[in-house]
Design an enzyme around this catalytic site. Structure first.
Site, PDB file in Angstrom:
ATOM      1  N   LYS A   1     -10.848   9.507   6.446  1.00  0.00           N
ATOM      2  CA  LYS A   1     -10.430   9.765   5.063  1.00  0.00           C
ATOM      3  C   LYS A   1     -11.495  10.591   4.341  1.00  0.00           C
ATOM      4  CE  LYS A   1      -7.872   5.434   4.304  1.00  0.00           C
ATOM      5  NZ  LYS A   1      -6.567   6.040   4.022  1.00  0.00           N
TER       6      LYS A   1
ATOM      7  N   ARG B   1       0.279  -0.429  10.333  1.00  0.00           N
ATOM      8  CA  ARG B   1       1.505  -0.718  11.075  1.00  0.00           C
ATOM      9  C   ARG B   1       1.209  -1.153  12.505  1.00  0.00           C
ATOM     10  NH1 ARG B   1       3.595   5.245   9.673  1.00  0.00           N
ATOM     11  NH2 ARG B   1       2.349   4.685   7.854  1.00  0.00           N
TER      12      ARG B   1
HETATM   13  N1  BES Z   1      -4.746   1.722   3.746  1.00  0.00           N
HETATM   14  C1  BES Z   1      -4.051   2.964   3.710  1.00  0.00           C
HETATM   15  C2  BES Z   1      -3.029   3.044   2.572  1.00  0.00           C
HETATM   16  C3  BES Z   1      -3.595   3.011   1.175  1.00  0.00           C
HETATM   17  C4  BES Z   1      -3.884   4.204   0.523  1.00  0.00           C
HETATM   18  C5  BES Z   1      -3.791   1.818   0.516  1.00  0.00           C
HETATM   19  C6  BES Z   1      -4.389   4.176  -0.753  1.00  0.00           C
HETATM   20  C7  BES Z   1      -4.294   1.790  -0.772  1.00  0.00           C
HETATM   21  C8  BES Z   1      -4.598   2.967  -1.413  1.00  0.00           C
HETATM   22  C9  BES Z   1      -3.314   3.186   5.020  1.00  0.00           C
HETATM   23  O1  BES Z   1      -3.900   2.648   6.146  1.00  0.00           O
HETATM   24  C10 BES Z   1      -3.248   4.652   5.233  1.00  0.00           C
HETATM   25  O2  BES Z   1      -4.274   5.239   5.418  1.00  0.00           O
HETATM   26  N2  BES Z   1      -2.042   5.205   5.228  1.00  0.00           N
HETATM   27  C11 BES Z   1      -1.847   6.602   5.432  1.00  0.00           C
HETATM   28  C12 BES Z   1      -0.653   6.782   6.331  1.00  0.00           C
HETATM   29  C13 BES Z   1      -0.466   8.188   6.799  1.00  0.00           C
HETATM   30  C14 BES Z   1      -1.580   8.568   7.754  1.00  0.00           C
HETATM   31  C15 BES Z   1       0.872   8.288   7.469  1.00  0.00           C
HETATM   32  C16 BES Z   1      -1.601   7.242   4.070  1.00  0.00           C
HETATM   33  O3  BES Z   1      -0.942   6.635   3.233  1.00  0.00           O
HETATM   34  O4  BES Z   1      -2.107   8.337   3.843  1.00  0.00           O
HETATM   35 MN    MN Z   2      -5.353   3.936   6.999  1.00  0.00          MN
END
Ligand code: BES
Ligand code: MN
Ligand code: ZN
Length: 505
Positions: free
Chosen positions: A281, A355
């Site tokens: 990230k 997931r």
């Molecule tokens: N933990 C994150 C989702 C999240 C984002 C929670 C912001 C709280 C605040 C999750 O694991 C994630 O990174 N999801 C990705 C999925 C994508 C790679 C399909 C996302 O939402 O960008």
């Molecule tokens: Mn994630």
């Protein structure tokens, strides 16, 4: 282990019929109306002439009764308190429990440094007033050292005397006991979320969950990395293998005494920190990923609460825990793993890790033959794009999804039902494995994640998936009974769903 006691999770809540000497401030509700503001329902407990005097003072300094407006005036000499705090409730004809909860919370937040208050908000709605005061007074202070220790002026409110016409009836006591237990469970979930990733990693999280569960009389099992490897939990192992802190799967079971009771499986995402892994990230905001175990925190608190309330429903909770880190041992984009139960996955993006750990846990939960399954997770940024920071997305089998969303609305957590458009499912197809963990596009990201999970819901089980990516963690200013940081959402939704299932099947 934390040395904090349950006591420090919130103020003492006590019932009272009159304003006691030790109360420093009286908190009253103020409704707004066409003829100006009015003090809500305090007759009988506070003398009418005294009320009229308070109202005059409040009007003189500009109080209008608009929602959550706070106005403090010196108390009339007939009262033993030194001042009266009025909190706005908005229009009297639109007054519901959630407004009372929010107003009580706003009042409680403004009362740090005060030891004891009495309130008449409890005459309007005892449960809502109790929950609002308890949750509004919560604050997380574990890591404030004596170097910058907050002085007595910023100690949270310690005691709330809830005024009611008949404080000694069984029904009144039961209402308060339920609300106090709910508030404690929400605070427990907040505490887990607020504990930083340096201090809360999978093994420690599992140990704390176990201690809480055992104390509440639950049967608790913890699978460590060896047991997970041996058991074929490829999702949890795959996500956890980039970290030096090994993953866990915790199972907490509450068996009610009632024969023939329904069984509900709860599953919560417990990523103690989400860097994204190799699909790392951006730095900005990454610190908020301490909240990525918000689903797990809520599930643990809810199953413990179900036991404390002695609900006539069986609950089995599964909490997969891992830290998603990039390293030489981390899984790579393009790796293939095998979820518990045998479905193979092409891990196209290591940041779609929630997931992967949930799927293992959901298949395992299915082996307990539940009637219902609720999973909850800080699963997708797309949840926030679609619904904002305060509205959980609820997906699942049609009937149960709508039931969960409607209960969530009624308790003020405001979950909203979302569809699973059929055409999105095909976009998770993979050339090399049974399925990919992401689609090649970013459309409907919250719904795509739910489609993924749906593949792991056992046949015939009524299922709801609650995405709380935004709602589990408040990164902006405090509002109502919600401070900064962990919110405890969706504990109150889940406990109310369990209560509803206990009554209606
Ligand atoms: N933990 C994150 C989702 C999240 C984002 C929670 C912001 C709280 C605040 C999750 O694991 C994630 O990174 N999801 C990705 C999925 C994508 C790679 C399909 C996302 O939402 O960008
Ligand atoms: Mn994630
Ligand atoms: Zn995550």
């Amino acid at each position: 282990m934390s040395t904090r006691t349950a006591r420090s999770l919130g103020p003492d809540l006590v019932l009272a019929g009159t304003v006691a000497k030790r109360a420093e401030i009286l908190v009253v509700g103020l409704t707004s109306g066409p003829d100006g503001p009015e003090i809500a329902l305090s007759e009988g407990i506070v003398d009418e002439d005294v009320l009229a005097e308070i109202l005059d003072s409040l009007i003189a300094v500009g109080a209008t009764g608009k929602p959550e407006q706070l106005t403090r005036v010196p108390a009339p000499s007939a009262l033993s308190v030194t001042s009266v705090l009025a909190v706005g409730l908005g229009s009297a004809d639109r007054l519901g429990s959630e407004q009372i909860r929010k107003s009580a919370g706003a009042a409680a937040r403004s009362l740090s440094g005060i030891d004891t208050v009495a309130t008449t908000l409890s005459i309007l709605d005892l449960g809502a007033a109790a929950e609002g005061f308890a949750l509004g007074a919560y604050s997380f202070t574990e890591f404030k050292s004596s170097m910058t220790a907050p002085g007595p002026d910023s100690q949270p409110l310690a005691r709330v005397e809830l005024l009611v016409p008949s404080p000694r009836t069984k029904e009144t006591k039961a209402t308060l006991a339920r609300s106090a237990a709910i508030a404690e469970a929400v605070a427990t979930a907040r505490e887990f979320v607020n504990t930083p990733p340096s201090h809360l990693y999978p093994a420690e999280f599992a140990a704390r969950a176990k201690a809480l569960g055992v104390e509440a009389g639950l049967t608790v099992q913890v699978l460590d990395e060896k047991a997970l490897e041996k058991g074929g939990y490829g999702g949890i192992i795959g996500v956890g293998k980039g970290s030096s802190r090994q993953p866990r799967l915790v199972r907490l079971e509450y068996a009610s005494k009632k024969r023939g009771a329904r069984k509900v499986a709860l599953v919560g995402k417990g990523i103690t920190f989400d860097t994204g892994g190799i699909s790392i990230k951006p730095a900005a905001g990454m610190e908020n990923m301490t909240s990525d175990m918000g689903g797990a925190a809520a599930v643990i608190s809810t199953v413990v609460l179900a036991a404390k309330l002695g609900l006539p429903v069986n609950v089995v909770a599964y909490v997969p825990m891992a830290e998603n880190m990039p390293s030489a041992t981390a899984q790579r984009p393009g790796d293939v793993l095998t979820q518990y139960g045998g479905i193979t996955i092409e891990v196209v993006n290591t940041d779609a890790e929630g997931r992967l750990i949930l799927a293992d846990a959901m298949v395992r939960a299915g082996e307990d033959n539940p009637d219902y399954m609720i999973d909850t997770a800080t699963l997708t940024g797309a949840q926030m794009v679609a619904l904002g920071n305060r509205t959980p997305g609820v997906m699942g089998t049609d009937e149960f999804r709508d039931r969960v969303a409607s209960i969530s609305q009624s308790v003020g957590e405001n979950g909203w039902a979302m569809p699973l458009p059929e055409e999105l499912r095909g976009d998770l197809d993979s050339k090399v494995a049974d399925m990919a963990n992401v689609t090649p596009h970013r459309w409907g990201g919250m719904l795509v994640a739910a489609h993924y999970l749906k593949e792991f819901v056992p046949e015939g089980v009524q299922w709801a998936h609650i995405d709380v990516a935004g709602p589990a963690y408040n990164t902006s200013g405090p509002w109502g009974y919600t401070g900064k940081g962990g919110t405890g959402v969706p504990v109150r939704t889940m406990i109310s769903v369990l209560e509803d299932i206990a009554v209606n099947g």
